[in-house]
Scaffold this motif. Sequence first.
Motif, PDB file in Angstrom:
ATOM      1  N   PRO A 140       0.817  -1.086  -0.148  1.00 16.55           N
ATOM      2  CA  PRO A 140       0.078   0.011   0.036  1.00 16.55           C
ATOM      3  C   PRO A 140       0.903   1.295  -0.002  1.00 16.55           C
ATOM      4  O   PRO A 140       0.552   2.294  -0.523  1.00 16.55           O
ATOM      5  CB  PRO A 140      -0.634  -0.080   1.193  1.00 16.55           C
ATOM      6  CG  PRO A 140      -0.771  -1.628   1.681  1.00 16.55           C
ATOM      7  CD  PRO A 140       0.341  -2.083   0.933  1.00 16.55           C
ATOM      8  N   SER A 142       3.887   1.894  -1.453  1.00 18.15           N
ATOM      9  CA  SER A 142       4.116   2.323  -2.754  1.00 18.15           C
ATOM     10  C   SER A 142       3.129   2.898  -3.608  1.00 18.15           C
ATOM     11  O   SER A 142       3.421   3.682  -4.337  1.00 18.15           O
ATOM     12  CB  SER A 142       4.762   0.933  -3.479  1.00 18.15           C
ATOM     13  OG  SER A 142       5.996   0.313  -2.890  1.00 18.15           O
ATOM     14  N   PHE A 143       1.883   2.409  -3.488  1.00 16.21           N
ATOM     15  CA  PHE A 143       0.700   2.723  -4.226  1.00 16.21           C
ATOM     16  C   PHE A 143       0.458   4.356  -3.809  1.00 16.21           C
ATOM     17  O   PHE A 143       0.278   5.114  -4.687  1.00 16.21           O
ATOM     18  CB  PHE A 143      -0.624   1.901  -3.990  1.00 16.21           C
ATOM     19  CG  PHE A 143      -0.697   0.783  -4.767  1.00 16.21           C
ATOM     20  CD1 PHE A 143      -1.218   1.121  -6.180  1.00 16.21           C
ATOM     21  CD2 PHE A 143      -0.433  -0.410  -4.540  1.00 16.21           C
ATOM     22  CE1 PHE A 143      -1.548  -0.098  -7.028  1.00 16.21           C
ATOM     23  CE2 PHE A 143      -0.474  -1.301  -5.427  1.00 16.21           C
ATOM     24  CZ  PHE A 143      -1.039  -1.448  -6.545  1.00 16.21           C
ATOM     25  N   SER A 147       1.002   7.448  -6.654  1.00 20.25           N
ATOM     26  CA  SER A 147      -0.304   8.246  -6.858  1.00 20.25           C
ATOM     27  C   SER A 147       0.326   9.340  -6.509  1.00 20.25           C
ATOM     28  O   SER A 147      -0.091  10.566  -7.377  1.00 20.25           O
ATOM     29  CB  SER A 147      -1.245   7.725  -5.916  1.00 20.25           C
ATOM     30  OG  SER A 147      -1.609   6.321  -6.133  1.00 20.25           O
ATOM     31  N   VAL A 185      -4.901   3.377 -11.569  1.00 20.30           N
ATOM     32  CA  VAL A 185      -4.204   3.189 -10.476  1.00 20.30           C
ATOM     33  C   VAL A 185      -5.131   2.672  -9.355  1.00 20.30           C
ATOM     34  O   VAL A 185      -4.879   1.589  -8.586  1.00 20.30           O
ATOM     35  CB  VAL A 185      -3.376   4.330 -10.154  1.00 20.30           C
ATOM     36  CG1 VAL A 185      -2.534   4.221  -8.922  1.00 20.30           C
ATOM     37  CG2 VAL A 185      -2.508   4.741 -11.283  1.00 20.30           C
ATOM     38  N   TYR A 189      -5.117  -0.938  -7.197  1.00 21.52           N
ATOM     39  CA  TYR A 189      -4.909  -0.840  -5.816  1.00 21.52           C
ATOM     40  C   TYR A 189      -5.738  -1.657  -5.174  1.00 21.52           C
ATOM     41  O   TYR A 189      -5.455  -2.527  -4.133  1.00 21.52           O
ATOM     42  CB  TYR A 189      -4.832   0.546  -5.176  1.00 21.52           C
ATOM     43  CG  TYR A 189      -5.292   0.537  -3.821  1.00 21.52           C
ATOM     44  CD1 TYR A 189      -3.822   0.508  -2.857  1.00 21.52           C
ATOM     45  CD2 TYR A 189      -6.184   0.976  -3.124  1.00 21.52           C
ATOM     46  CE1 TYR A 189      -3.972   0.574  -1.440  1.00 21.52           C
ATOM     47  CE2 TYR A 189      -6.273   0.987  -1.796  1.00 21.52           C
ATOM     48  CZ  TYR A 189      -5.403   1.003  -0.830  1.00 21.52           C
ATOM     49  OH  TYR A 189      -5.394   1.169   0.562  1.00 21.52           O
ATOM     50  N   THR A 193      -5.033  -5.218  -2.884  1.00 20.81           N
ATOM     51  CA  THR A 193      -5.763  -5.483  -1.662  1.00 20.81           C
ATOM     52  C   THR A 193      -6.835  -6.580  -1.280  1.00 20.81           C
ATOM     53  O   THR A 193      -6.765  -7.451  -0.555  1.00 20.81           O
ATOM     54  CB  THR A 193      -6.440  -4.284  -1.066  1.00 20.81           C
ATOM     55  OG1 THR A 193      -7.434  -3.850  -1.892  1.00 20.81           O
ATOM     56  CG2 THR A 193      -5.467  -3.057  -0.953  1.00 20.81           C
ATOM     57  N   VAL A 298      -4.228   7.195  -0.802  1.00 18.46           N
ATOM     58  CA  VAL A 298      -4.503   6.773  -2.188  1.00 18.46           C
ATOM     59  C   VAL A 298      -5.937   6.931  -2.842  1.00 18.46           C
ATOM     60  O   VAL A 298      -5.823   7.400  -3.689  1.00 18.46           O
ATOM     61  CB  VAL A 298      -4.191   5.221  -2.022  1.00 18.46           C
ATOM     62  CG1 VAL A 298      -4.577   4.426  -3.288  1.00 18.46           C
ATOM     63  CG2 VAL A 298      -2.843   4.895  -1.426  1.00 18.46           C
ATOM     64  N   THR A 302      -6.236   9.553  -6.146  1.00 22.80           N
ATOM     65  CA  THR A 302      -6.850   8.830  -7.131  1.00 22.80           C
ATOM     66  C   THR A 302      -8.360   9.020  -7.261  1.00 22.80           C
ATOM     67  O   THR A 302      -8.689   9.669  -8.298  1.00 22.80           O
ATOM     68  CB  THR A 302      -6.600   7.226  -7.093  1.00 22.80           C
ATOM     69  OG1 THR A 302      -7.055   6.556  -5.843  1.00 22.80           O
ATOM     70  CG2 THR A 302      -4.907   7.107  -7.471  1.00 22.80           C
TER      71      THR A 302
END
Length: 370
Positions: A140, A142-143, A147, A185, A189, A193, A298, A302
């Motif tokens: 998470p 890295s996302f 983003s 993106v 994500y 998850t 995130v 996004t």
Amino acid sequence: MQLLPLAVEPIEFLRLIIGLDAPASILISLLFIALGMLSITKGGDLFTDSAVEIARLTRVPPVIIGATIVSMSTTFPELMVSVTSTLSGKGDLAVGNALGSCLCNIGLIIGSCALLNGFLARKRNTESGIPVSRFTIVGPGSFMLFSGVIVWLFSLFSTGDAVTQNGVPAEFAIARWQAALLLCVLAAYILFTLRVALSSRHDFGEDQEKPPQVENVITYYFKLVSAFFCGACLVILGSKLLVTNAVQVARYFEVSELLIGLTILAVGTSLPEYTISVLSIIKGHGALGTGNIIGANVLNITMVIATCALIQPLPIPKQTVLLDGPVVILLILAMLGLSWRRKQISPLSGLILLTIYVCYLVVATLWFGH
């Protein structure tokens, strides 16, 4: 503002009680502030306890629960505020609200929660620091970093025929095609998850706490889900009541609009995340609070920004390009980097994050506050 309450119509009273309007009486505003704090506290308890119980029942790590259903619930106020601003022709407010929430989430919430955890650890003779596993950073986290970087890069160029509130072409903007990429993106994500959630069910070890044995599973699940959503509603309602009436009280005492914006309003939209994170720390579920913050960031970057940019191309304020965006990336890198070696956010790391946030507020006030 009047000191004594006046009679109001039922519709007006409904708007007051749900925080859409502030009353004319300072005494009623103070009463609503207390009611909002009570609603936040009770709702936060229900929300946190039910989220932890859902993690146990589904055998999904609390950090994933926090990064998905918890963060989606707490991000709802930002989404509504940003979409409403966009429909009203104030798209720059939508971007500022989303990125401002990210700044507040990491700098203020994570920073102060790490300091709070250090204080509680000394009182309880436990290990200080908010746990952050390598999986959280690589997954998470890295996302969240990707983003933040991609939305800042998108904002460096004017595309999509975005215009400012004055009707002139925007120097910086986010176009609809860029919003579509941000939604991709977000989809990646969510799939990530979900995959982790499904795989973790098969890795349920003997050392993990097993779900409770109940007689009527359907009834138990219904009560649990009901408590979760009731808690979320109480937190959101309490936050709205608190912010609306706190602004009214601040204006009554002639506090400047700039100071109100940098304090009450800035924290107000992130108040649900703050409540859940603080209560998670107090109850000993730090991973849930960390997952909530990462997931909320995130989604802010996004889902919120992309949804608004799909409605119409978003003009990006110069402050966002020169200051807000780079500081968001700096705070994300600091949060992930400081927690990598010890796999926790120590009180010292929290102090560093909080210092960066305070410095950002000072620079924003001096540089763009006029």
